[in-house]
Design a protein around this motif. Structure first.
Motif, short mmCIF file in Angstrom:
data_model
loop_
_atom_site.label_atom_id
_atom_site.label_comp_id
_atom_site.label_asym_id
_atom_site.label_seq_id
_atom_site.Cartn_x
_atom_site.Cartn_y
_atom_site.Cartn_z
N LEU A 1 -32.55 -3.87 -31.06
CA LEU A 1 -32.87 -2.40 -30.90
C LEU A 1 -33.38 -1.60 -32.29
O LEU A 1 -33.80 -0.63 -32.34
CB LEU A 1 -31.73 -1.75 -30.66
N MET A 2 -32.96 -2.23 -33.30
CA MET A 2 -33.16 -1.67 -34.72
C MET A 2 -34.63 -1.19 -35.06
O MET A 2 -34.78 -0.15 -35.14
CB MET A 2 -32.74 -2.55 -35.79
N MET A 3 -35.61 -1.97 -34.85
CA MET A 3 -36.96 -2.02 -35.11
C MET A 3 -37.59 -0.94 -34.24
O MET A 3 -38.17 -0.06 -34.61
CB MET A 3 -37.80 -3.21 -35.36
N PRO A 4 -37.43 -1.23 -32.66
CA PRO A 4 -37.98 -0.46 -31.85
C PRO A 4 -37.48 1.36 -32.18
O PRO A 4 -38.23 2.16 -31.98
CB PRO A 4 -37.43 -0.80 -30.50
N LEU A 5 -36.10 1.28 -32.38
CA LEU A 5 -35.69 2.87 -32.66
C LEU A 5 -36.37 3.18 -33.88
O LEU A 5 -36.84 4.38 -33.96
CB LEU A 5 -34.15 2.70 -33.02
#
Length: 2033
Positions: free
Chosen positions: A1908-1912
């Motif tokens: 989820l880190m990069m998409p967020l």
């Protein structure tokens, strides 16, 4: 300064100070203010930092301020623009810093720091208290003044204004000023204490604090202690203010603070006595904390000692003692203190407790703590000397002592031990007066009182040693008492020893006590019996003479000499005797030189001893003493003579058997007699002589033989007939006093021979011949009657009797001629005897008569005197003289005898007491002759009263009163004959002066003689007139209230002829009186005639109205008045004069008018006591001027005048009714205009009486009763507005009661209505009309309630008849123009004159009448009384009802006749009011009568009547709750009639019909509600009829509405019986609800239909299934309609209730299919109805049971799968509307989810997840699912993580697919793709946010975090939807999500990449992205707090880049971010940039 300026100054903030705005000057401590203005901020900062570094070198505690007050950030801080919270924190820091700084204030570094604070933080403005607190300990330095000069304290109200005087001169603050202000201003004292407490608290946390606090604590102690010392008195306020700080000080462990507190306690307790409870509290605190600071233990104990020394030490309890004993060093401390101080107060507290504690237990059972007590007590006894009776404390425990001693004695067998024990016992009694003397085996105290004289002598010698050596343990009072007690000893040696002690101790004793004690020894000593006492007395004289006080105090010297005088008298010629020696000793002492009486006695004594033979020595010495003493007394100071005589007499009178005392008394007597015989004494001779004689008198009477004292002869100068003591001078009076005394002494002597010689001597010397002797004897005979006692001598009865006997003896021995001369009328002998014979006491009555009978009146010529006197009742004698026929010679002799007595009485030389006594004897003898003889004496005495009243004797005053008593009915005729007697009597009437307090003025006595018989006996009318004139003149001029009261009583008592009063009332100048005016003349003519009459009889200037007023005051209550009618013309004459303008101008004549009217009333009451007519021969009615009374009333404005006039008119009305009748209207007009305005009880009673008396008389004498009564009532009604409100009702009630309530009550009401219509309405504002009408109506009802029910009903019927007879309209035809039967020619006689009033007023009148009757019928009084009345007679009520119905018909016809006219509305309203009136009458009817009447009315032809009947029925049914069965049966019989009306199709107007049908339906509804439950069958036709109505399409909506309500009620009542009608009812009902237009247009119609459906659903919910779907459709449709009416409207409430019933009362198997069908119906066509339908389903699911839910879950799931496709099916619709509908669906689904278990929910959720992915084309499902997931996450919170694992990757993919920075493809294919994408992003991020927020189970693993880190993070650059959408998404959704994401990771290894990726976004090309990255960074830091420190290093470079970003917004945000990071991390970051 003005008050406004002062207020503005107080409201001003520090930042508004003008000095802050000044560029030229700046506040500074180190620089000049102008120099400081030129220094820049950096310089000041550098100075401050330098100072702080130096201070940190001294005290490391300053380091904490380096990062706050002295940080580089503080350079840019401007506190005036900061928030309140920032400033509060700053103030705390500054206050703390100044406390730290205070100890170092005098150092340069501290001043540098202050300079920075003054410059940057303006502490001289913002922190004045803290700054002053910092520098106050240095108040005597110049630096302190420099700080004060920085402050603005010029305002007088400023807290620190008292320091202002030192600012200008720059001198340090004086310590005295500081101390004075401290105790005068308690706030300042409190400031110092608070400052110290705060500083102690701050420094107590630091090590080595004592040095830092030393200066402040020294200042604290010195200031507070000095202030307490300087204060005049320490108040409770000071003590209560200091106590909390004392408590803190005692609890503190800081040494100096505690020491200062001890000092304050000591100072306070020395100055003021406090409560015992406070002493106990302080002791407890001190003793409890003593060991806390061991170094101050000594000071603490000293403080305790002082506390006990200065305060009351009772009941202090044991707790302090216990704490003290726990201190092991206690005894050591006490020992150390005892060496320099008195510690007895503390020991006095400790020792009893120690002893008690030890005594509690037996020796074998002592505990450890008891051993402590024993050791303490032993140590104290061994090491500390016990002073001030402390060693006697053991006496308080005698039993314990005895027990211990006994136990010890048993064990002490050895002799040595026993000796030691004996010494110990002696020790306990070894002090002072208890000490054992060596020479005696007892103590000093017992020795002094020992029975053996030798022991007492020894004790005194010991006492002498004690005095000489000043030994301790002896108080002065003991020594003094011991010496003086021994001076009273009967042993010479003891007394001599006492003398020795006294000589040493004399200086310390009061010398007066010494003298008194020494003189007491002389009193006890008798040298004749025991000569050895001589030595004692000699020693006493020596000591006595040494006393200096004898020279200073004459009284003491006199006392000493008088007591020693007997010892100076020689009674023993033996020169060796002690008496001789004592006399010689006293003569040789200094006493003789001190006292004037003893002057020259030593020489005289020696000379007498030398010149006399031994045998004659005693006589010679005593003779010499007599001569010398008398010479010293007469030649000495005359002012001291009388006192010396009194002193000597006092000594001589001392009774004793002692020879010396007796001789002394003889010598003193001789000395006094010698003084009196001394020719040198002139001034005080008689004063001394009288005193000496009084002394010798008693002595001589007691002696058997004596020599008379020679009294110097003095010839009386009077040579008259009498010796009159009243006219003698003082010396003559004194001489006569002595002569009387001497005579008394001689005649009482028992020795006859001595008596004879003495009497002979006295007669030769003092009374030379018989004439003088009898003058002297006559004084003895008569002096006892003297009231004044000029001779100051009392002649008792015995002396008087003896004098009479002597007189008798002497008289017998006289020759005949001498007897004749002595008994002549001018001789005092005769009258002295007469007085004694007739006016003496019982004691000498016998002797007097014996003497008088046996020779006093021997001789024929005196037989008549004897006759007169012996008879004893002279009144009888002289009455016989006048009545019985006696011989003329006898009468003549009697008259001569009486005249002789009277001549003597009036003779001026006769003593007044003799004359008084003779007059008292003659008090019953009356007549002209008596009075005429007494006139000269009366004249003489009255002259004396007027000219020399102060010389008037009491006897003369009584004599004058007795003479005035002779003016009575027997002598009254003399006043007519003798002008002198009249003049003197009048003169006595003017003698007003009071001579003696107990004797009344002569005027009062003279007035008292004017009694009724006396006045009647004055036969001459002129004399009576003159007396009356004098009386009235006296009354006019007298100032004595007693005189006025007496005159009033006199006048009240005498019988006066009215003509005499008339003469006094009328002035002589007034020849013509104003006679009566013809009664037929008008008032105008009378007023025209008055000036002419005034000219004929002009007013004189001196006519006294005051005199007239006084006469009238006497007259108004006069009873004894002959022919009172003669006064009437005169009184009316006066009344007319009062009414003349001249009189009114001169003075206020109102009171005079009132008096005249009162007198007239009095006369009327006399002439006609019962109020009946008076015959013309008694009083002619023409003389009674009624017009004048009325004019008097009209002219006057005084209420009291009105009262009197009306009372008079009331009385006249009975006497002359025709006279009053002619004036009745003016009277009542006046009453209306004036009298009724007055508000007092008296006026009210007068009016009542007038009404009662005048009106009946008028009615009887009047032909047309109604006319007169209407006129009278109209007058009262017109006056009503002016009458006080609380008086209106009683007045009108009285009026109508008088004229007859049954006959005329209605007239009053009609006139009141007319007044309201014509006057009140026009005078009242439109806003107040309702209130006025309401108040008036209440008043009218209250009038009616005063009368019985019969009168009220009759009045209403008469009013209705009157209204019926009135014309319909004013402009009607001749036929309708009927008038009232009582119409009269005169307009005043009419009730409502139609012609004089407008048509509007006529209509208003009718309306008001009907309205009033309607209200009267509902009044409480009438309603309560009516049942009782109906039981007696109900015919009236039925007649009233008939009249009302008749009137209703009349009005109804008028309604029809005026339908097309403007007045049509009025008639309709009047008809309505008439119906209302009928309602009220019906309400009074019994129910049995009521129902048939209504039934009849319901068949009436007029629709309005029918409707009114139904209204009446409705009211009756609604009002009553209980019905009898018969009544219910009657009511149910009305149902068919009502159904007929409902179905009726008459030809009348539809509107009327519709109203009637509605009313009928309402009646049916009420009947059904009231009686349908028990009687259902009659109402089945009602239901059918109502269903027929609603099924008809053409029926009017209002009727249908009523039908619906009727159906609702009948359905509720019939319940199951309604089921057969449902197939007809429900379709018709649902069909009605489908017609939207009709429903919206008519709210009531809509409400009725909804109510009907609601009631059917409530009653028969299980029978609705055939109609359920239609019901649901209509309900959801209705909800959309009723929204417009508001949430609180009835419709909304009913629809909500209907929804609730459908949702809760139906089974799921019935409802769910119907909902499914309904949804399919509304989903496409009526989308706005989906929400209400979902709400019904939601409510149903909420109440579903678990089993039902499980069984219907698949059905519900299928329904929701369909419903959730709503968005997909309406993809092209408005997103917002679709979203709202979807919200309802999701809420409904969630309500089901919340009831499912995990096992049930999981498949459902995954099914929904799969459903969202099934068709890729239907991406709208994804939007719905993400929203649903968000909502479920919100509800399930942490539980949702159990099901959310599968969502991570899809959500990550969705985020990437929606990121336009990563892909250019649109996610949705529709036109609104962007909006949908934004929504999807929002739902996704919100769902993730909630997942992270509620993650407690480590849901976010490393893999999921990385997924989820990069998409967020990449969403930071997703500009989807434009800038505005981007900003909103970032701030509201993305940033919180990322921040919570960082928290949920909880792993620093993941934080770094997250942080780094965010930091990378800061280098994005777009400033918006950089800005968003900063926001994200800051939010992450806020969430991570100090954990972010590990990420800080890599963040700094990125932040540094943004500090210089090209975008200003980014740069500013970067600065804010850094500042926030500093706050979050608590570290400065500025140094990194």
């Amino acid at each position: 300064m003005t008050s406004l300026a002062e207020q503005l100054r107080r409201l001003a903030l520090p930042q508004s100070d003008p000095s802050l705005l000044s560029r030229a000057e700046a506040a500074s401590l180190l620089f000049d203010c102008k120099e400081a203005a030129a220094v820049d901020r950096d310089t000041f900062f550098a100075i401050g930092c330098t100072g702080l570094e130096e201070l940190m070198g001294i005290d490391p505690s300053f380091e904490v301020f380096q990062s706050s007050l002295f940080s580089s950030m503080s350079k840019g801080l401007e506190r005036s623009v900061q928030s309140k919270a920032v400033n509060q924190q700053l103030n705390q820091n500054i206050s703390l810093f100044l406390i730290h700084l205070s100890p170092y204030f005098m150092l340069k570094p501290a001043q540098k720091c202050l300079e920075w604070l003054i410059h940057r933080f303006h502490i001289h403005l913002y922190n004045q208290d803290s700054l002053i607190g910092c520098v106050l300990p240095y108040h005597e330095t110049k630096l302190f003044v420099r700080v004060i000069q920085l402050l603005n304290i010029k305002s007088p109200t400023h807290k620190w204004h008292w320091l202002d005087p030192i600012r200008k001169p720059g001198v340090p603050l004086a310590r005295g000023t500081l101390i004075t202000h401290c105790y005068k201003d308690l706030d300042f004292m409190d400031f110092i204490c608070r400052l110290v407490a705060k500083s102690v608290k701050v420094f107590s946390e630091l090590p080595g604090n004592s040095a830092q606090l030393r200066v402040l604590l020294a200042f604290y102690a010195s200031t507070i202690v000095s202030a307490l010392g300087a204060a005049e008195n320490i108040t409770d306020s000071i003590v209560s203010m200091l106590l909390p700080y004392i408590q803190k000080g005692l609890k503190s462990s800081i040494q100096d603070y505690r020491a200062a507190t001890y000092m304050i306690i000591c100072q306070m307790t020395v100055k003021v006595t406090v409560e015992v409870s406070l002493v106990h509290s302080l002791m407890l605190q001190i003793s409890k904390t003593l060991s806390k600071v061991p170094s101050l233990a000594r000071e603490g104990v000293a403080c305790l000692n002082l506390l006990l020394q200065t305060q009351k030490g009772d009941n202090l309890g044991k707790k302090p003692f216990n704490y003290l004993c726990n201190n092991p060093e206690l005894v050591t401390l006490l020992q150390g203190l005892s060496e320099g101080y008195d510690i007895s107060p503390l020991l006095r507290y400790l020792l009893p407790h120690l002893v008690c504690s030890i005594m509690k237990y037996d020796a074998g059972k002592l505990e450890r703590e008891d051993h402590i007590y024993i050791s303490h007590l032993e140590a104290i006894l061994q090491t500390i000397p016990l002073e001030k009776d402390l060693d006697h404390l053991l006496a308080s425990y005698p039993k314990a002592l005895d027990a211990v001693l006994e136990e010890h004695l048993e064990g002490a067998t050895d002799q040595a031990d026993q000796n030691l024990f004996h010494q110990f016992i002696s020790l306990s009694q070894s002090c002072g007066k208890y000490k054992f003397l060596e020479d005696s085996d007892t103590s000093l105290l017992l020795s002094l009182n020992h029975p053996q004289p030798a022991v007492r002598v020894l004790a005194l010698q010991h006492l002498k040693d004690v005095i000489e050596t000043s030994k301790e343990g002896f108080d002065q009072s003991f020594i003094e008492e011991a010496i003086f007690e021994r001076l009273k000893d009967d042993n010479r040696d003891v007394v001599m020893s006492a003398f020795s002690a006294l000589e040493i101790f004399r200086k310390q004793v009061n010398p007066e006590i010494v003298v008194s004690s020494l003189l007491n020894i002389f009193q006890r000593a008798d040298l004749s019996k025991d000569g050895k006492w001589y030595k004692v007395l000699e020693r006493a004289v020596e000591i006595l003479v040494k006393e200096e006080i004898l020279k200073e105090k004459k009284e003491l010297l006199d006392e000493a000499v008088m007591q020693l005088l007997p010892f100076m008298v020689i009674t023993n010629a033996n020169s060796k005797s002690s008496e001789w020696k004592m006399a010689i000793c006293l003569s040789e002492s200094d006493l003789c030189s001190l006292h004037p009486l003893l002057k020259g006695w030593p020489e005289a004594l020696q000379a007498a001893i030398k010149s006399s033979k031994p045998a004659e020595l005693i006589g010679a010495v005593n003779k010499e003493m007599i001569l010398l003493f008398s010479k010293n007394m007469t030649s000495g100071d005359p002012s001291l003579l009388l006192q010396m005589v009194d002193d000597l007499i006092c000594v001589a009178e001392t009774e004793s058997d002692n020879v010396k005392q007796k001789v002394t008394a003889h010598i003193i007597g001789s000395v006094l007699v010698q003084c009196c015989c001394d020719s040198q004494m002139k001034e005080s001779y008689f004063s001394v002589a009288i005193r000496v004689f009084r002394f010798l008198d008693e002595k001589i009477r007691n002696l058997k033989a004596c020599h008379p004292a020679e009294v110097r002869y003095k010839q009386l100068g009077e040579e008259g007939t009498w010796w009159n003591p009243e006219s003698l001078n003082q010396d003559s009076q004194n001489y006569l006093h002595l002569l009387l005394g001497l005579f008394d002494l001689l005649v009482c002597c028992p020795d006859q021979l001595f008596f004879f010689f003495s009497l002979l001597f006295t007669c030769k010397v003092h009374v030379k011949d018989s004439e003088v002797l009898f003058k002297f004897l006559s004084i003895l005979w008569t002096y006892s009657f003297n009231l004044s006692n000029h001779l100051n001598y009392e002649v008792n009865a015995m002396l008087q009797t003896r004098a009479l006997y002597i007189g008798y003896a002497v008289l017998v021995s006289q020759t005949y001629q001498k007897k004749k001369q002595l008994l002549s009328p001018s001789s005092p002998v005769l009258f002295g005897a007469i007085i004694n014979g007739l006016d003496g006491g019982k004691e000498c009555t016998h002797s007097k008569f014996e003497i008088l009978t046996h020779g006093l009146f021997a001789g024929e010529q005196f037989s008549l005197y004897l006759d007169c006197i012996i008879t004893k009742i002279m009144a009888t004698l002289f009455e016989e003289l006048q009545t019985q026929p006696k011989q003329k010679s006898q009468k003549k002799k009697l008259s001569e005898a009486l005249e002789s007595i009277l001549d003597c009485v009036q003779n001026p030389i006769c003593p007044s007491y003799v004359a008084r006594s003779l007059m008292k004897i003659l008090h019953e003898v009356h007549g002209e002759m008596i009075l005429s003889h007494l006139l000269p004496a009366l004249d003489r005495l009255l002259e004396k009263v007027s000219k020399e009243p102060e010389t008037m004797l009491k006897d003369e005053a009584v004599f004058l009163h007795l003479i005035l008593g002779k003016f009575n009915e027997h002598s009254a005729t003399l006043l007519c004959k003798n002008q002198q007697s009249l003049d003197l009597f009048i003169k006595s009437l003017h003698a007003a002066k009071k001579i003696y307090e107990e004797i009344p003025p002569f005027q009062i006595t003279a007035l008292g003689q004017i009694t009724k018989p006396f006045f009647a006996a004055v036969s001459d009318g002129m004399v009576q007139q003159k007396l009356l004139k004098v009386l009235f003149d006296l009354l006019l001029n007298c100032k004595n209230p007693l005189c006025a009261q007496t005159i009033s009583s006199v006048f009240k008592g005498i019988s006066v002829c009215a003509e005499q009063i008339v003469t006094e009332l009328e002035p002589p100048e007034k020849t013509r009186s104003l006679t009566t005016v013809q009664q037929t003349r008008r008032q105008k003519m009378q007023q025209q005639k008055k000036p002419q009459e005034a000219e004929l009889a002009p007013e004189t200037s001196h006519f006294s109205w005051q005199r007239v007023m006084l006469i009238l005051e006497l007259l108004q209550h006069k009873k004894k008045l002959k022919r009172p009618q003669a006064l009437v013309p005169a009184l009316f004459n006066l009344l007319s004069r009062c009414l003349e303008p001249q009189a009114s101008e001169e003075e206020n004549m109102e009171y005079t008018k009132q008096l005249i009217l009162s007198c007239l009333l009095n006369i009327c009451q006399k002439l006609s006591s019962d109020g009946s007519k008076v015959p013309a021969d008694v009083l002619d009615k023409e003389k009674f001027n009624v017009e004048l009374i009325v004019q008097c009333i009209r002219v006057s404005k005084m209420p009291q005048t009105h009262h009197h006039a009306l009372l008079l008119l009331g009385a006249v009305a009975g006497m002359f009714p025709d006279k009053v009748l002619h004036n009745i209207m003016p009277i009542f007009t006046f009453m209306g205009a004036n009298v009724l305005r007055l508000d007092d009880t008296y006026t009210f009673q007068v009016i009542n009486k007038t009404v009662q008396m005048v009106i009946p008389a008028l009615i009887q004498s009047s032909g047309s009763v109604e006319e007169v009564v209407i006129k009278i009532i109209r007058v009262f009604v017109d006056a009503l507005p002016h009458v006080p409100e609380h008086r209106r009702l009683p007045i009108l009630t009285q009026l109508i009661t008088t004229v007859g309530g049954e006959r005329f009550l209605w007239v009053l009401l009609v006139l009141l209505f007319e007044q309201y219509v014509t006057k009140t309405v026009t005078a009242t504002s439109s806003t107040d009309k309702d209130a006025v009408l309401e108040a008036d109506t209440e008043f009218w009802i209250s009038i009616c309630c005063e009368f019985n029910i019969h009168s009220q009903f009759q009045s209403m019927m008469k009013i209705i008849h009157y209204l019926t007879e009135l014309p319909e309209n004013k402009e009607g035809n001749c036929k309708t123009k009927r008038t009232c039967k009582t119409k009269l020619k005169n307009q005043d006689g009419q009730l409502f004159n139609v012609e004089s009033h407008s048509g509007k007023q006529l209509r208003h009148f009718k309306f008001l009448s009907v309205s009033f009757m309607s209200q009267l019928l509902t009044s409480q009084s009438l309603v309560k009384k009516c049942p009782c009345y109906i039981l007696k007679d109900s015919s009236f009520l039925s007649r009233l009802l008939e009249d009302v119905l008749h009137y209703i018909n009349t009005v109804a016809s008028s309604v029809e006749g005026n339908a097309d006219k403007p007045t049509a509305k009025f008639w309709r309203v009047l008809l309505s009011k008439s119906y209302e009136m009928m309602d009220k009458v019906n309400a009074l009817l019994p129910t049995e009568t009521f129902i048939p009447v209504i039934r009849g009315l319901m068949t009436n032809q007029l629709p309005s009547v029918r409707r009114k009947a139904m209204d009446l029925l409705n009211n009756k049914v609604q009002q009553r709750t209980r019905w009898q069965k018969s009544q219910i049966r009657q009511l149910l019989e009305l149902v068919p009639e009502l159904i007929a009306i409902v179905q009726c199709k008459r030809k009348e107007e539809e509107e009327e019909q519709a109203i009637n049908r509605q009313t009928a339906l309402f009646s049916l509804k009420l009947l059904c509600k009231g009686f349908g439950t028990e009687n259902p069958m009659p109402f089945v036709p009602v239901l059918k009829t109502a269903i027929d109505l609603i099924s008809s399409e053409k029926e009017e909506k209002n009727v249908m509405g009523s039908a619906f309500l009727c159906i609702a009620e009948v359905t509720c009542t019939l319940k199951a019986q309604t089921i057969p009608q449902l197939p007809r009812l429900m379709p018709a009902l649902l069909k009605t609800l489908k017609n939207k237009k009709e429903l919206i247009s008519n709210e009531i119609y809509l409400l009725s239909a909804v109510t009907a459906l609601l009631k059917v659903a409530e009653t028969l919910p299980h029978f609705l299934s055939p109609y359920l779907m239609d019901c649901l459709l209509q309900v959801v449709r209705l909800e959309r309609i009723v929204v417009e009416f508001g949430p609180s409207s009835q419709i909304n409430v009913r629809v909500t209730s209907l929804k609730s019933i459908l949702a809760t009362k139906l089974a799921p198997r019935i409802l769910l299919p119907a909902v499914t069908k309904c949804y399919s119906e509304v989903a496409n066509n009526r989308k706005n109805c989906v929400g209400p339908l979902m709400n019904i389903l939601k409510e149903h699911i909420v109440v579903m049971e678990k089993d039902h839910l499980i069984s219907h879950q698949s059905e519900l799931t299928a329904f929701f799968m369909t419903a959730l496709d709503f968005r997909t099916e309406h993809a092209q619709d408005d997103l917002e509307e679709v979203g709202k509908t979807e919200t309802y669906i999701i809420d409904c689904l969630i309500s089901m989810v919340m009831k499912l278990s995990e096992a049930s929910f999981r498949p459902l959720f995954f099914k929904l997840f799969d459903w969202s992915k099934t068709e890729s084309t239907l991406k709208d499902r994804l939007l719905t699912f993400h929203r649903l997931a968000d909502c479920i996450a919100d509800k399930l919170k942490g539980l949702f993580t159990l099901f959310a694992g599968h969502l991570v990757k899809p959500f990550a993919e969705t985020l990437n697919q929606l990121n336009i920075s990563k892909t250019d493809e649109a996610f949705f294919d529709s036109e609104s793709s962007t909006e949908k994408s934004c929504l999807l992003l929002q739902f996704t991020m919100d769902c993730l946010h909630k997942l992270f927020l509620y993650d407690t189970q480590k849901f976010l693993s490393k893999e999921r975090a990385e997924t989820l880190m990069m998409p967020l993070v990449d969403q930071l650059e997703n500009m989807l939807g434009g800038d505005e959408k981007f900003q909103e998404r970032v701030t509201e959704h993305l940033v919180p999500c990322i921040a919570q994401f960082s928290v949920a990771m909880a792993d620093d290894s993941l934080w770094k990449p997250l942080n780094y990726h965010i930091l990378l976004k800061m280098r994005h090309a777009s400033s918006k992205v950089r800005f968003a990255a900063l926001l994200a960074l800051l939010e992450v830091a806020e969430k991570l707090k100090e954990n972010y420190l590990v990420l800080l290093p890599e963040s700094i470079p990125f932040l540094a880049e943004l500090m210089e970003d090209e975008c200003e917004e980014v740069e500013q945000q970067c600065q804010k971010t850094i500042q926030q990071l500093e706050v979050i991390l608590g570290e400065p970051l500025q140094s990194y940039f």
